[in-house]
Design an enzyme around this catalytic site. Structure first.
Site, PDB file in Angstrom:
ATOM      1  N   THR A   6      39.014  97.228  49.904  1.00  0.00           N
ATOM      2  CA  THR A   6      38.577  97.815  51.181  1.00  0.00           C
ATOM      3  C   THR A   6      38.195  99.281  50.999  1.00  0.00           C
ATOM      4  O   THR A   6      37.190  99.744  51.547  1.00  0.00           O
ATOM      5  CB  THR A   6      39.683  97.672  52.247  1.00  0.00           C
ATOM      6  OG1 THR A   6      39.973  96.275  52.413  1.00  0.00           O
ATOM      7  CG2 THR A   6      39.271  98.268  53.575  1.00  0.00           C
ATOM      8  N   CYS A   7      38.992  99.991  50.212  1.00  0.00           N
ATOM      9  CA  CYS A   7      38.740 101.416  49.975  1.00  0.00           C
ATOM     10  C   CYS A   7      37.394 101.633  49.281  1.00  0.00           C
ATOM     11  O   CYS A   7      36.658 102.563  49.604  1.00  0.00           O
ATOM     12  CB  CYS A   7      39.864 102.010  49.125  1.00  0.00           C
ATOM     13  SG  CYS A   7      41.512 101.653  49.758  1.00  0.00           S
ATOM     14  N   SER A   8      37.078 100.765  48.330  1.00  0.00           N
ATOM     15  CA  SER A   8      35.861 100.910  47.523  1.00  0.00           C
ATOM     16  C   SER A   8      34.625 100.309  48.175  1.00  0.00           C
ATOM     17  O   SER A   8      33.520 100.789  47.972  1.00  0.00           O
ATOM     18  CB  SER A   8      36.061 100.244  46.154  1.00  0.00           C
ATOM     19  OG  SER A   8      37.082 100.882  45.432  1.00  0.00           O
TER      20      SER A   8
ATOM     21  N   THR B 109      40.498  99.914  44.847  1.00  0.00           N
ATOM     22  CA  THR B 109      40.937  98.747  45.604  1.00  0.00           C
ATOM     23  C   THR B 109      39.803  98.289  46.535  1.00  0.00           C
ATOM     24  O   THR B 109      38.917  99.079  46.872  1.00  0.00           O
ATOM     25  CB  THR B 109      42.226  99.052  46.391  1.00  0.00           C
ATOM     26  OG1 THR B 109      41.988 100.162  47.246  1.00  0.00           O
ATOM     27  CG2 THR B 109      43.382  99.356  45.449  1.00  0.00           C
TER      28      THR B 109
END
Length: 191
Positions: A55-57, A53
């Site tokens: 923001t996570c990545s 996803t």
């Protein structure tokens, strides 16, 4: 919801460990418990809504990976990234992120930040951090974004985005669970 002083849930993580094999997927299943990961240790754990996803990545995992050595130098035994995804997805995400894989037999992932698959959301539920994004993103059950310091199975410090869980949140807050906030806490705690 987990708070400072809470004990982390005792769960089994379904992981994959490297075996001696010429197969293109040289891994076998290994159950790893919360106790094995956190008992008698001081660890940083950050949890996020999903592998791959945005923001996570783009921010959270790369930030912690870059700060890994500095975090460990501040009295931390290990850094874990947890998501409600299975072991196969977590490995592929780590590879796509350019994390260096630990090729040692019996190794469970990567050399720096360790990716923890919480595919059945057992740890996430036990932490009180389960959230559903069914109508908003079609995710179903995932983890709300948080980061914490775990000290011998207890929550020493916890940062929770948005001040708490917001099911089907249109926003994806990312203000207090970044590596800079964690580093600032660890530096202040070591004085």
């Amino acid at each position: 919801m987990a708070k400072e002083g809470s004990t982390v849930p005792s769960v089994i993580f379904k992981t994959r460990v490297r075996i001696d094999s010429k197969d293109e997927n040289p891994f076998d299943w290994k159950d790893v418990t919360s106790d094995e990961l956190f008992k008698g240790k001081r660890c940083v754990l950050f949890a996020l809504p999903g592998a791959f996803t945005p923001t996570c990545s783009s921010f959270q995992l790369p930030g912690y990976e870059a700060a890994y050595e500095e975090i460990k130098s501040l009295g931390i035994d290990e850094v874990y990234c947890l998501s409600v995804n299975d072991a196969f997805v977590m490995r592929q995400w780590g590879l796509k992120q350019g994390l260096e894989e630990d090729m040692t037999l019996g190794a469970n992932g990567f050399k720096k930040v360790k990716l923890l698959p919480d595919g059945a959301a057992a740890f996430t539920r036990g932490m009180g951090m389960s959230c559903v994004w069914d109508t908003e993103r079609g995710f179903g059950e995932r983890s709300w974004r948080y980061s914490c310091v775990l000290n011998d199975m207890k929550v020493e410090k916890i940062f929770i985005e948005g001040g708490g869980i917001t099911p089907n949140s249109a926003a994806d807050p990312y203000e207090v669970t970044d590596e800079k906030t964690m580093l600032a806490y660890l530096k202040s705690a070591s004085k």
